[in-house]
Design a protein around this motif. Sequence first.
Motif, PDB file in Angstrom:
ATOM      1  N   LEU A   1      13.030  31.699  21.547  1.00  0.00           N
ATOM      2  CA  LEU A   1      13.524  30.714  20.580  1.00  0.00           C
ATOM      3  C   LEU A   1      12.448  30.371  19.558  1.00  0.00           C
ATOM      4  CD1 LEU A   1      15.858  28.797  19.767  1.00  0.00           C
ATOM      5  CD2 LEU A   1      14.812  27.076  21.259  1.00  0.00           C
ATOM      6  N   ALA A   2      11.196  30.269  20.011  1.00  0.00           N
ATOM      7  CA  ALA A   2      10.092  29.993  19.088  1.00  0.00           C
ATOM      8  C   ALA A   2       9.955  31.119  18.072  1.00  0.00           C
ATOM      9  CB  ALA A   2       8.797  29.810  19.866  1.00  0.00           C
TER      10      ALA A   2
ATOM     11  N   SER B   1      14.690  26.900  12.167  1.00  0.00           N
ATOM     12  CA  SER B   1      13.298  26.439  12.119  1.00  0.00           C
ATOM     13  C   SER B   1      13.113  25.070  12.769  1.00  0.00           C
ATOM     14  CB  SER B   1      12.819  26.393  10.664  1.00  0.00           C
ATOM     15  OG  SER B   1      13.641  25.522   9.900  1.00  0.00           O
ATOM     16  N   HIS B   2      14.203  24.335  12.962  1.00  0.00           N
ATOM     17  CA  HIS B   2      14.130  22.995  13.534  1.00  0.00           C
ATOM     18  C   HIS B   2      14.221  22.995  15.057  1.00  0.00           C
ATOM     19  CE1 HIS B   2      18.363  24.099  13.457  1.00  0.00           C
ATOM     20  NE2 HIS B   2      18.479  23.303  14.494  1.00  0.00           N
ATOM     21  N   ALA B   3      14.584  24.134  15.663  1.00  0.00           N
ATOM     22  CA  ALA B   3      15.016  24.160  17.061  1.00  0.00           C
ATOM     23  C   ALA B   3      13.998  23.550  18.016  1.00  0.00           C
ATOM     24  CB  ALA B   3      15.352  25.589  17.474  1.00  0.00           C
ATOM     25  N   LEU B   4      12.748  24.006  17.952  1.00  0.00           N
ATOM     26  CA  LEU B   4      11.749  23.527  18.898  1.00  0.00           C
ATOM     27  C   LEU B   4      11.258  22.116  18.566  1.00  0.00           C
ATOM     28  CD1 LEU B   4       9.589  26.689  19.657  1.00  0.00           C
ATOM     29  CD2 LEU B   4      11.401  25.663  21.023  1.00  0.00           C
TER      30      LEU B   4
ATOM     31  N   ARG C   1      22.325  35.605  22.477  1.00  0.00           N
ATOM     32  CA  ARG C   1      21.722  35.496  23.801  1.00  0.00           C
ATOM     33  C   ARG C   1      21.135  34.107  24.032  1.00  0.00           C
ATOM     34  NH1 ARG C   1      18.709  39.289  23.156  1.00  0.00           N
ATOM     35  NH2 ARG C   1      16.717  38.313  22.642  1.00  0.00           N
ATOM     36  N   LEU C   2      20.423  33.598  23.025  1.00  0.00           N
ATOM     37  CA  LEU C   2      19.774  32.303  23.176  1.00  0.00           C
ATOM     38  C   LEU C   2      20.764  31.147  23.143  1.00  0.00           C
ATOM     39  CD1 LEU C   2      16.573  32.910  21.032  1.00  0.00           C
ATOM     40  CD2 LEU C   2      16.724  32.654  23.511  1.00  0.00           C
ATOM     41  N   ALA C   3      21.932  31.347  22.526  1.00  0.00           N
ATOM     42  CA  ALA C   3      22.953  30.295  22.552  1.00  0.00           C
ATOM     43  C   ALA C   3      23.377  30.017  23.991  1.00  0.00           C
ATOM     44  CB  ALA C   3      24.155  30.711  21.705  1.00  0.00           C
ATOM     45  N   PHE C   4      23.564  31.080  24.777  1.00  0.00           N
ATOM     46  CA  PHE C   4      23.915  30.911  26.186  1.00  0.00           C
ATOM     47  C   PHE C   4      22.753  30.326  26.984  1.00  0.00           C
ATOM     48  CE2 PHE C   4      27.111  34.251  25.176  1.00  0.00           C
ATOM     49  CZ  PHE C   4      28.237  33.622  25.679  1.00  0.00           C
ATOM     50  N   LEU C   5      21.565  30.892  26.807  1.00  0.00           N
ATOM     51  CA  LEU C   5      20.424  30.482  27.624  1.00  0.00           C
ATOM     52  C   LEU C   5      19.973  29.060  27.305  1.00  0.00           C
ATOM     53  CD1 LEU C   5      18.367  33.809  27.601  1.00  0.00           C
ATOM     54  CD2 LEU C   5      19.769  32.878  29.449  1.00  0.00           C
ATOM     55  N   MET C   6      19.954  28.700  26.024  1.00  0.00           N
ATOM     56  CA  MET C   6      19.571  27.336  25.675  1.00  0.00           C
ATOM     57  C   MET C   6      20.669  26.346  26.053  1.00  0.00           C
ATOM     58  SD  MET C   6      16.507  27.152  24.597  1.00  0.00           S
ATOM     59  CE  MET C   6      16.202  28.361  25.893  1.00  0.00           C
ATOM     60  N   GLY C   7      21.919  26.804  26.053  1.00  0.00           N
ATOM     61  CA  GLY C   7      22.994  25.953  26.549  1.00  0.00           C
ATOM     62  C   GLY C   7      22.781  25.614  28.012  1.00  0.00           C
ATOM     63  N   ALA C   8      22.353  26.612  28.799  1.00  0.00           N
ATOM     64  CA  ALA C   8      22.045  26.372  30.206  1.00  0.00           C
ATOM     65  C   ALA C   8      20.841  25.444  30.346  1.00  0.00           C
ATOM     66  CB  ALA C   8      21.783  27.697  30.907  1.00  0.00           C
TER      67      ALA C   8
END
Length: 329
Positions: A58-59, A69-72, A128-135
């Motif tokens: 994600l970074a 760019s805001h995610a983290l 992929r990260l939508a699922f993993l960050m959702g978890a």
Amino acid sequence: ADLFTTEGGASNHMEKAGATINIGQGGRFEPEFRAASCRLAWFTGALVLAFALPLYELARLSLKVDLYSHALAMPLIAGYLVWLTRHRLPERVESSRGAAMVLVGIGVLCLAGWAAMASRGPLMANDRLAFLMGAFVSFFAAGVFNFMGTVFVRAVAYPLGLLIFMLPFPTPVRHALEVALQYGSAEAAYWLIKAAQIPVFRDGVVFVLPNITLQVAEECSGIRSSFVLFITGLMAGFLFLESPRHRLWFTLLTIPLGILRNGFRVLTLAFLCVHIDPALIHSPIHHRGGPIFFALSLVPFFALLLYWRKKELRAKSRALEPGVALTNS
């Protein structure tokens, strides 16, 4: 000074005796609260370690794609907002295992969805990260419910909800948003061009003007600046407004404000190309003018914020008048 008074700040003292705590006046959390906070901190550390690879990805994505760019920064922002409202945190905590188990189930479903999609072939990083960050967010929220309880979650619900913006948009969702903003911007641009009395023939997102034909492309939808404006509206509403209704309307109004900003950008290009030089379509105002128009959109943004803030302060001052207070009592 009133403008920078936040909900739960020094001006909002304990509403119910024993229900909330004011750190600024020397309050102390109970040992049970401190112990639960410590357990939550250990749980969060273990969760971060378990999701270290997705967080690293994600970074990298946030550095490569401006839209994310805001995610983290969202966990830092959420933590800061919780700190600002620390005066309203409950002294006591009670585990809410039912809600925690529901969120654990959502997290497991996210992981199962990721595994199912990955089994069909490689996924794009954002999918992929939508699922993993959702978890990740679901498991963290489950930990907050389990260790701190429903009353605590209710006190920090607004900042906690900001963590959902750690999730990248899945490709179908991003495409749908871009198309919606593309056609919304084209509609706003058309009426602005008509109001400016520039001759125009419109075919969907294509504008036929004297000397030039313009198209509002999908990549010109302004999704990034509109999304940033939306998140800014959420945070500004939380910091400076107290009425949930005012917060909701203020945040929702950032959506048409973003569309109008993009329409005004198209109008500016149309005006320059028609009245000065069609070659200005290749000028920096087209390719690198986004920050300028974003700054312009902050003028009505802060005007609306100031209007509702003053409205709330007037209502509060009227409520404190002796006659009103006597009547209400």
